[in-house]
Structure formats: C-alpha cells, structure tokens
Design an enzyme around this catalytic site. Sequence first.
Site, PDB file in Angstrom:
ATOM      1  N   LYS A 170      49.959  15.409  23.488  1.00  0.00           N
ATOM      2  CA  LYS A 170      48.887  16.029  24.272  1.00  0.00           C
ATOM      3  C   LYS A 170      49.339  16.032  25.722  1.00  0.00           C
ATOM      4  O   LYS A 170      49.457  14.969  26.344  1.00  0.00           O
ATOM      5  CB  LYS A 170      47.597  15.207  24.169  1.00  0.00           C
ATOM      6  N   ASN A 224      40.890   7.594  15.953  1.00  0.00           N
ATOM      7  CA  ASN A 224      40.594   7.349  17.380  1.00  0.00           C
ATOM      8  C   ASN A 224      40.323   5.871  17.669  1.00  0.00           C
ATOM      9  O   ASN A 224      39.305   5.526  18.266  1.00  0.00           O
ATOM     10  CB  ASN A 224      39.420   8.217  17.860  1.00  0.00           C
ATOM     11  N   SER A 239      40.552  20.290  13.477  1.00  0.00           N
ATOM     12  CA  SER A 239      40.034  18.928  13.494  1.00  0.00           C
ATOM     13  C   SER A 239      38.568  18.982  13.099  1.00  0.00           C
ATOM     14  O   SER A 239      37.774  19.674  13.739  1.00  0.00           O
ATOM     15  CB  SER A 239      40.198  18.364  14.913  1.00  0.00           C
ATOM     16  N   ASP A 263      42.150  11.075  11.459  1.00  0.00           N
ATOM     17  CA  ASP A 263      42.252  10.582  12.841  1.00  0.00           C
ATOM     18  C   ASP A 263      41.134   9.583  13.084  1.00  0.00           C
ATOM     19  O   ASP A 263      39.957   9.939  13.029  1.00  0.00           O
ATOM     20  CB  ASP A 263      42.140  11.759  13.825  1.00  0.00           C
ATOM     21  N   GLY A 299      44.882  18.511  20.770  1.00  0.00           N
ATOM     22  CA  GLY A 299      43.975  19.326  21.569  1.00  0.00           C
ATOM     23  C   GLY A 299      42.862  18.474  22.137  1.00  0.00           C
ATOM     24  O   GLY A 299      42.650  17.338  21.710  1.00  0.00           O
ATOM     25  N   LYS A 305      42.297  18.224   9.469  1.00  0.00           N
ATOM     26  CA  LYS A 305      42.282  16.839   9.962  1.00  0.00           C
ATOM     27  C   LYS A 305      40.852  16.338   9.931  1.00  0.00           C
ATOM     28  O   LYS A 305      39.965  16.964  10.511  1.00  0.00           O
ATOM     29  CB  LYS A 305      42.852  16.807  11.380  1.00  0.00           C
ATOM     30  N   LEU A 306      40.638  15.243   9.225  1.00  0.00           N
ATOM     31  CA  LEU A 306      39.297  14.665   9.159  1.00  0.00           C
ATOM     32  C   LEU A 306      39.204  13.509  10.140  1.00  0.00           C
ATOM     33  O   LEU A 306      40.039  12.604  10.130  1.00  0.00           O
ATOM     34  CB  LEU A 306      39.003  14.131   7.752  1.00  0.00           C
ATOM     35  N   LYS A 307      38.170  13.532  10.959  1.00  0.00           N
ATOM     36  CA  LYS A 307      37.885  12.384  11.797  1.00  0.00           C
ATOM     37  C   LYS A 307      37.309  11.286  10.909  1.00  0.00           C
ATOM     38  O   LYS A 307      36.450  11.580  10.048  1.00  0.00           O
ATOM     39  CB  LYS A 307      36.866  12.756  12.883  1.00  0.00           C
ATOM     40  N   ASP A 358      48.476   8.926  18.990  1.00  0.00           N
ATOM     41  CA  ASP A 358      47.901   9.881  19.949  1.00  0.00           C
ATOM     42  C   ASP A 358      47.649   9.105  21.249  1.00  0.00           C
ATOM     43  O   ASP A 358      48.496   9.099  22.159  1.00  0.00           O
ATOM     44  CB  ASP A 358      46.612  10.471  19.337  1.00  0.00           C
ATOM     45  N   GLU A 411      46.237   9.160  12.077  1.00  0.00           N
ATOM     46  CA  GLU A 411      46.378   9.195  13.532  1.00  0.00           C
ATOM     47  C   GLU A 411      45.612   8.045  14.188  1.00  0.00           C
ATOM     48  O   GLU A 411      44.428   7.837  13.902  1.00  0.00           O
ATOM     49  CB  GLU A 411      45.847  10.552  14.013  1.00  0.00           C
TER      50      GLU A 411
END
Length: 369
Positions: free
Chosen positions: A264, A192, A136, A190, A292, A162-164, A240, A215
């Site tokens: 998770k 968030n 990540s 992702d 994670g 995985k790029l935030k 997630d 995500e």
Amino acid sequence: MHIEAIDFYRVRIPLVSAFRTSFGTSTVRETTIARVTTADAEGWAECAADPYPLYSSEFLDGSDVVIRDHLLPRLQALGDSLTAERVGGALHPVKGHPMSKALLETAILDAQLKQDGVSFGRYLGAVNDRVPAGVSVGIMGSIAELLDAVRGYLDEGYLRIKLKIEPGWDLAPVRAVREEFGPDVLLQVDANTAYTLADARHLAKLDPFDLLLMEQPMLEDDMLGHAALAKLITTPICLDESIGSARDAAAAIALGACSIINVKPARAGGYLEARRIHDVAAANGVPVWCGGMLETGIGRAANVALAGLPNFTLPGDTSASSRYYAHDLTAPFVLDDGHLAVPTGPGIGVDVLPEALDEVTVSRTTITW
Ligand code: OSB
Ligand code: MG
C-alpha cells in the site's frame, strides 16, 4: 519544480454500502484531496488516513497539522529545487506520518509527470496494460447476506474474493463461501490485527479451505509472532499493516514472518518506497499485490499503475469505482473481463471532475507557496 499553490479539500463521500472490518464500520469515506498547482500542470493525490486512528496511528485532523506545521515548511525550504524524488529525503527527519507524506509526494509526482508528459505506469515501470481486480468484502450481519454480496461480485467478474475476518466471523464465512462457490474461487482473508498467537490452533482450522493467504492476523509490530504463526499453519501469511518500508519488507521476509506482501503506497510514504518494497520482494521471490484504502479514482489510478509492475502477480484490492462509490471524483474505473486498464495519460492519467469534487467538499484550505 516551481509550485505556486497547494489546495487541500476535505471531502466526505457516501459509500454504496457499509464497510465493516475488525477495527470499525464506515458508511462514508472522509479524506483529504491535495491539488498542487505549477505554472503548467496540476497534480492530484488523496490521503489514505481516516478520521479515526484505528487502521494505523494516523488520522485526518492530525494529518492536517503535521502537513501544515512540519511537512510543507520542509518542502518550501527546497525552493525550486523541489522534485518528487527529493520529497522523501526532505521529509525523512519527521518521524512517522507516512500517509501524510505520501499525499504530498504523490501530488507533486503527478504534477511533475504531467509537466514531463510521462504516465505513472511508465515512470514506475509497469509492464502490464491491465491488472486483475480483486474485491475486499466486509464483515456482514449474516452468512446469507455475505453469500449474496460475494455472488454479486463474482457475477460482476471479480477474479479474487477477500473476506474480512475477526474472532467470531472466520471459519463459518470461509466455509460457507467455499461450499457455495467451490474450490476454484481465489479466496483470501484479512484480519486487520484481530488475533494473537494464542489463536494459532483456531486459525489452523482455516488451512483445509485452501486460501491464497491470510492477511495481517496479528499486531503490526509483531514480526516474531507472525514468524511463529507461519510455522503453525499452512495458509501463507501476508503482511499489510506491518510493512511500512522496504526495510520492513526485507526483515519480515528474512524472519519468515510472511511469504506474500500487500503493498500500500500510503502506508509506505508514497509510490517511490512502494516500488522499493516491490523490488525487495521480487529479489526474494516473494509475490506482492496492491492493497487499497477505499480510494476515489484519484488514488485508484495511481494504484492501478503500480499494480502493473512485474512482481504484482496476485490480484489486488484494485476494484472498480462502483465497489465503493455511486459517483466517483473521476471518470469511473470499470471492470473489463475482471480487469482494470492501467491509465496511459500523463501523471495519474485521469481528470478530476470539478462538479463531483465540489459536491463532496466540506472545507478547503489554500497554501500559497
Ligand atoms: O486492510 O486492506 C485493508 C480498507 C481500509 C483499511 C484497510 C484495508 C481496507 C480494505 C479495502 O481491505 C481495500 C480496498 O478495497 O480499497
Ligand atoms: Mg489489510
């Protein structure tokens, strides 16, 4: 099982580099490590909660209180009939707090499996002895900095990036990584929860980049929004934050809110519910991968065991210890050909290094049973 004591260690461990997501920046990992002592075993686990309630509503100081005043008394009431399989039911009347519940269930499960001489992998039903490792990658100050970081991870052997992302850091970083490293890199993003349905047209601009998945673009309780977004973009949606239980997973799948799930254990209250999420997804033909929470070797060991289950068909955020820590609390997890080995010893299968734990402990509380 007869528990003699539980120790809680509050630790602060420096990260090798700052990790920025759409909800904040961390330079240090602060968490609670639990050690359950029985007559013939020690069980270890770590809490996924952060000091701040930004990823989810849980946070470490709140976790301390709910564990001490509401969770431990319910477990103590079971006396010696306590088993890891009874933790979930005993704690069920307490609403929420899955990360705190997971901390206790996991430490008790580790002690129990060590007593029984059974590994996490065998207990959970792992079928693979090694798992592919993804990484990540946080939001960076510049595209050049991002490309350097991604190049370093690919050179180390990571099998998926995985790029935030967040508004203002989405199309450009994805385009740059695709242009620099080509179409064969397994790439996903992702958010968030940083977007809304009003951003659908913007998010659809990611479609041409052939991402494995997007995500958690929207808020955790927005199942209908994710189902609507899934019809407006071609990138598969992975949830997630939204998936706290096997029932959530079943609902999300039935609604069309996701076609992939990030499992998770901490978010689901522990490894037993995490396995049920895996099973529900498998029954519906929905692939899963192991997420994670910047775990030390203690939590990483259990995650890697879970990731060995058959429906974990995508690389997880199961990175090497060195992704986050110069000095881990266990022997470090290292990449071998882009994979991590599933530990085979009893319980989590790794030993906690006492001096390493000592070094990062800021306070300790002992509860005698
Ligand atoms: O959303 O998956 C997430 C880290 C902290 C909180 C939430 C998330 C993450 C990560 C990193 O993406 C996962 C890891 O490498 O442990
Ligand atoms: Mg995530």
